[in-house]
Design a protein around this motif. Structure first.
Motif, PDB file in Angstrom:
ATOM      1  N   ILE A  44      19.953  40.784  61.630  1.00 35.76           N
ATOM      2  CA  ILE A  44      18.567  40.620  61.259  1.00 35.76           C
ATOM      3  C   ILE A  44      17.843  40.617  62.824  1.00 35.76           C
ATOM      4  O   ILE A  44      16.587  40.444  63.099  1.00 35.76           O
ATOM      5  CB  ILE A  44      17.994  39.177  60.425  1.00 35.76           C
ATOM      6  CG1 ILE A  44      18.829  39.369  59.095  1.00 35.76           C
ATOM      7  CG2 ILE A  44      17.026  38.245  60.071  1.00 35.76           C
ATOM      8  CD1 ILE A  44      19.501  38.396  58.445  1.00 35.76           C
ATOM      9  N   TYR A  60      14.598  37.358  55.113  1.00 41.53           N
ATOM     10  CA  TYR A  60      15.255  36.531  55.798  1.00 41.53           C
ATOM     11  C   TYR A  60      15.057  36.391  57.250  1.00 41.53           C
ATOM     12  O   TYR A  60      14.591  37.376  58.246  1.00 41.53           O
ATOM     13  CB  TYR A  60      16.739  37.003  55.705  1.00 41.53           C
ATOM     14  CG  TYR A  60      17.040  36.329  53.587  1.00 41.53           C
ATOM     15  CD1 TYR A  60      17.939  35.200  53.477  1.00 41.53           C
ATOM     16  CD2 TYR A  60      16.833  37.298  53.183  1.00 41.53           C
ATOM     17  CE1 TYR A  60      17.463  34.692  52.655  1.00 41.53           C
ATOM     18  CE2 TYR A  60      17.649  36.781  51.873  1.00 41.53           C
ATOM     19  CZ  TYR A  60      17.781  35.275  51.803  1.00 41.53           C
ATOM     20  OH  TYR A  60      18.101  35.803  50.416  1.00 41.53           O
ATOM     21  N   VAL A 108      19.359  30.914  59.787  1.00 41.05           N
ATOM     22  CA  VAL A 108      18.756  32.392  59.100  1.00 41.05           C
ATOM     23  C   VAL A 108      18.096  30.949  58.429  1.00 41.05           C
ATOM     24  O   VAL A 108      18.006  29.829  57.817  1.00 41.05           O
ATOM     25  CB  VAL A 108      19.993  32.537  59.077  1.00 41.05           C
ATOM     26  CG1 VAL A 108      18.101  33.781  57.682  1.00 41.05           C
ATOM     27  CG2 VAL A 108      20.037  33.947  59.461  1.00 41.05           C
ATOM     28  N   THR A 109      16.599  31.811  58.193  1.00 44.56           N
ATOM     29  CA  THR A 109      15.139  30.934  57.600  1.00 44.56           C
ATOM     30  C   THR A 109      14.970  31.856  56.625  1.00 44.56           C
ATOM     31  O   THR A 109      14.329  33.532  56.596  1.00 44.56           O
ATOM     32  CB  THR A 109      14.540  30.160  58.004  1.00 44.56           C
ATOM     33  OG1 THR A 109      13.381  29.101  57.034  1.00 44.56           O
ATOM     34  CG2 THR A 109      12.941  31.022  59.143  1.00 44.56           C
ATOM     35  N   GLN A 110      14.692  31.678  55.280  1.00 44.80           N
ATOM     36  CA  GLN A 110      13.820  32.541  54.031  1.00 44.80           C
ATOM     37  C   GLN A 110      12.343  32.313  54.485  1.00 44.80           C
ATOM     38  O   GLN A 110      11.653  31.100  53.806  1.00 44.80           O
ATOM     39  CB  GLN A 110      14.505  32.868  52.435  1.00 44.80           C
ATOM     40  CG  GLN A 110      14.208  34.128  52.161  1.00 44.80           C
ATOM     41  CD  GLN A 110      14.831  33.284  50.422  1.00 44.80           C
ATOM     42  OE1 GLN A 110      14.893  32.398  50.315  1.00 44.80           O
ATOM     43  NE2 GLN A 110      14.512  34.429  49.870  1.00 44.80           N
ATOM     44  N   ILE A 125      21.866  30.072  56.332  1.00 41.52           N
ATOM     45  CA  ILE A 125      20.804  29.397  56.254  1.00 41.52           C
ATOM     46  C   ILE A 125      21.479  27.612  56.321  1.00 41.52           C
ATOM     47  O   ILE A 125      21.247  27.046  56.612  1.00 41.52           O
ATOM     48  CB  ILE A 125      20.111  29.379  54.490  1.00 41.52           C
ATOM     49  CG1 ILE A 125      19.396  31.179  54.708  1.00 41.52           C
ATOM     50  CG2 ILE A 125      19.380  27.998  54.535  1.00 41.52           C
ATOM     51  CD1 ILE A 125      18.782  30.645  53.374  1.00 41.52           C
ATOM     52  N   ARG A 154      14.990  42.577  54.242  1.00 36.77           N
ATOM     53  CA  ARG A 154      14.944  41.392  52.983  1.00 36.77           C
ATOM     54  C   ARG A 154      16.505  41.974  52.318  1.00 36.77           C
ATOM     55  O   ARG A 154      17.370  42.298  53.268  1.00 36.77           O
ATOM     56  CB  ARG A 154      14.028  42.717  52.064  1.00 36.77           C
ATOM     57  CG  ARG A 154      12.857  42.382  52.210  1.00 36.77           C
ATOM     58  CD  ARG A 154      11.689  43.267  51.502  1.00 36.77           C
ATOM     59  NE  ARG A 154      10.485  42.685  51.966  1.00 36.77           N
ATOM     60  CZ  ARG A 154       9.972  41.435  51.393  1.00 36.77           C
ATOM     61  NH1 ARG A 154      10.249  40.935  50.397  1.00 36.77           N
ATOM     62  NH2 ARG A 154       8.386  41.445  51.094  1.00 36.77           N
ATOM     63  N   ARG A 182      10.345  36.518  50.554  1.00 36.80           N
ATOM     64  CA  ARG A 182      11.944  37.183  50.579  1.00 36.80           C
ATOM     65  C   ARG A 182      12.293  38.110  51.306  1.00 36.80           C
ATOM     66  O   ARG A 182      12.953  38.866  51.844  1.00 36.80           O
ATOM     67  CB  ARG A 182      11.110  38.190  49.238  1.00 36.80           C
ATOM     68  CG  ARG A 182      10.827  36.816  48.172  1.00 36.80           C
ATOM     69  CD  ARG A 182      10.555  37.680  47.255  1.00 36.80           C
ATOM     70  NE  ARG A 182      10.778  37.398  45.565  1.00 36.80           N
ATOM     71  CZ  ARG A 182      10.502  37.487  44.589  1.00 36.80           C
ATOM     72  NH1 ARG A 182      10.242  39.252  44.232  1.00 36.80           N
ATOM     73  NH2 ARG A 182       9.972  37.507  43.832  1.00 36.80           N
ATOM     74  N   LEU A 238      24.908  35.324  53.545  1.00 35.53           N
ATOM     75  CA  LEU A 238      23.000  34.681  53.719  1.00 35.53           C
ATOM     76  C   LEU A 238      23.152  32.842  53.805  1.00 35.53           C
ATOM     77  O   LEU A 238      21.879  32.283  53.762  1.00 35.53           O
ATOM     78  CB  LEU A 238      21.839  34.876  53.411  1.00 35.53           C
ATOM     79  CG  LEU A 238      21.860  36.466  53.638  1.00 35.53           C
ATOM     80  CD1 LEU A 238      21.272  37.256  52.793  1.00 35.53           C
ATOM     81  CD2 LEU A 238      21.319  36.691  54.823  1.00 35.53           C
ATOM     82  N   ARG A 239      23.534  32.807  52.288  1.00 30.03           N
ATOM     83  CA  ARG A 239      23.415  31.192  52.150  1.00 30.03           C
ATOM     84  C   ARG A 239      24.146  30.196  53.121  1.00 30.03           C
ATOM     85  O   ARG A 239      23.521  29.114  53.229  1.00 30.03           O
ATOM     86  CB  ARG A 239      24.592  31.215  50.520  1.00 30.03           C
ATOM     87  CG  ARG A 239      23.934  29.446  50.234  1.00 30.03           C
ATOM     88  CD  ARG A 239      24.493  29.151  48.758  1.00 30.03           C
ATOM     89  NE  ARG A 239      23.661  30.077  47.817  1.00 30.03           N
ATOM     90  CZ  ARG A 239      24.228  31.045  47.054  1.00 30.03           C
ATOM     91  NH1 ARG A 239      25.807  31.445  47.209  1.00 30.03           N
ATOM     92  NH2 ARG A 239      23.874  31.814  46.083  1.00 30.03           N
ATOM     93  N   TYR A 268      23.710  38.664  60.979  1.00 26.33           N
ATOM     94  CA  TYR A 268      22.728  37.969  61.646  1.00 26.33           C
ATOM     95  C   TYR A 268      22.388  38.952  62.753  1.00 26.33           C
ATOM     96  O   TYR A 268      21.102  38.744  63.706  1.00 26.33           O
ATOM     97  CB  TYR A 268      23.537  36.549  62.325  1.00 26.33           C
ATOM     98  CG  TYR A 268      22.801  35.922  62.939  1.00 26.33           C
ATOM     99  CD1 TYR A 268      22.014  34.673  62.338  1.00 26.33           C
ATOM    100  CD2 TYR A 268      23.193  36.218  64.437  1.00 26.33           C
ATOM    101  CE1 TYR A 268      21.360  34.067  63.917  1.00 26.33           C
ATOM    102  CE2 TYR A 268      22.152  35.014  65.283  1.00 26.33           C
ATOM    103  CZ  TYR A 268      21.643  34.607  65.479  1.00 26.33           C
ATOM    104  OH  TYR A 268      20.857  34.179  66.528  1.00 26.33           O
TER     105      TYR A 268
END
Length: 316
Positions: A266, A308, A301-303, A296, A273, A306, A292-293, A263
């Motif tokens: 990012i 993040y 976090v959002t995608q 989310i 990526r 491709r 990451l899952r 986190y």
């Protein structure tokens, strides 16, 4: 007897004569009556003819007088109708003139009302434009204030995450130092067990057990200690033996600490990526995907394409 018979015959003849006389008188009377009736009928017929003739003459005179009177009345009615028609035309002309004047007055009032409404509408539009400009300025100011507050909150959150990361790093460093000491003792005991105490070719200096140059035995121990990763349909790749510090650093990262590092990374680079996260943090694909899952699912976090991103930055 003879006398009575003769008397009876005489009386009979007398009676017959009387009857004949009476019949004669009746016939004469009837004839007189018939003649008188015929005379009366002729007189009545003459009187009736005279009456009919007089009645016809009176009727013709009455009809002639009535016809003259009807003609006079018709002429009078025609004259009255003509006068009424003239009066009606005059009244209609007068009403038309009055209606025309009223229509002109109404049109003038409507025109004045439209001009007044146009001016009022222009004033209202100007007022609405000013109000809208003031509202937009106020909204822009509020949005800027909210963005500033959001930026401050983000910075506070980033500082808090940075402090937590530093604390976790210090904790992991202490745990790593203890684990390195345990691994050093384990390697020493394993080397003693394999080579014995009399092996003089092996360096016994304190720095010989440094983890920067790993012996084949230490590498095999590192490989043995690495936990089995989840199976995935990936291509077979040659096994690369990493150094003990890097392998231990990857093993020591629990999921919560790994999520915090991902986190914060990012947030710093404003979008990364999956391969960039693996390279920057030194983690494998499965650890990065799981972390990451989880982020989310938590809504942090959002995608997008491709890449993040932080949820707040993606919503802006």
């Amino acid at each position: 007897m003879i006398a009575l018979k003769d008397l009876w015959q005489e009386q009979r003849q007398q009676r017959q004569q009387e009857i004949a006389q009476r019949q004669q008188q009746v016939r004469e009377t009837l004839a007189a009556f018939q003649q008188q009736r015929q005379q009366s009928a002729a007189q009545l017929r003459d009187d009736l003819s005279l009456f009919q003739l007089g009645l016809q003459q009176e009727t013709q005179v009455f009809l002639a007088h009535l016809s003259d009177r009807r003609q006079v009345q018709a002429q009078e009615l025609a004259q009255e109708l003509h006068n009424f028609h003239i009066d009606l035309n005059q009244s209609v002309a007068s009403l038309r003139q009055e209606l025309k004047i009223k229509v002109q007055a109404i049109q003038a009032e409507v025109q004045l009302l439209l001009e007044t409404n146009q001016q009022q509408r222009a004033q209202v539009q100007m007022q609405l434009a000013q109000d809208l400009a003031a509202f937009m300025e106020s909204l822009h100011s509020e949005v800027q204030t909210y963005l500033s507050e959001l930026e401050l909150m983000r910075q506070d959150r980033a500082n808090q995450l940075q402090q937590e990361l530093e604390q976790n790093r210090a904790k992991r460093l202490a745990e790593m130092t203890a684990l390195r000491a345990e691994l050093r003792d384990y390697c020493t005991s394993l080397r003693t067990m394999i080579w014995g105490n009399g092996s003089s070719d092996v360096s016994s200096e304190p720095g010989s057990a440094a983890l920067n140059s790993v012996s084949p035995v230490a590498a095999s121990v590192t490989i043995a200690l690495t936990p089995a990763l989840p199976t995935a349909p990936v291509r077979p790749q040659p096994v690369q033996v990493t150094s003990v510090p890097q392998a231990l650093n990857s093993l020591q990262k629990d999921p919560v600490q790994l999520e915090e590092e991902i986190y914060y990374h990012i947030y710093q680079v404003q979008g990364a990526r999956l391969t960039e996260l693996e390279t920057a943090l030194g983690i494998n694909r499965f650890q990065a995907v799981d972390a990451l899952r989880s982020l989310i699912k938590k809504g942090l976090v959002t995608q997008r394409d491709r890449v993040y991103l932080i949820q707040e930055e993606a919503s802006l």
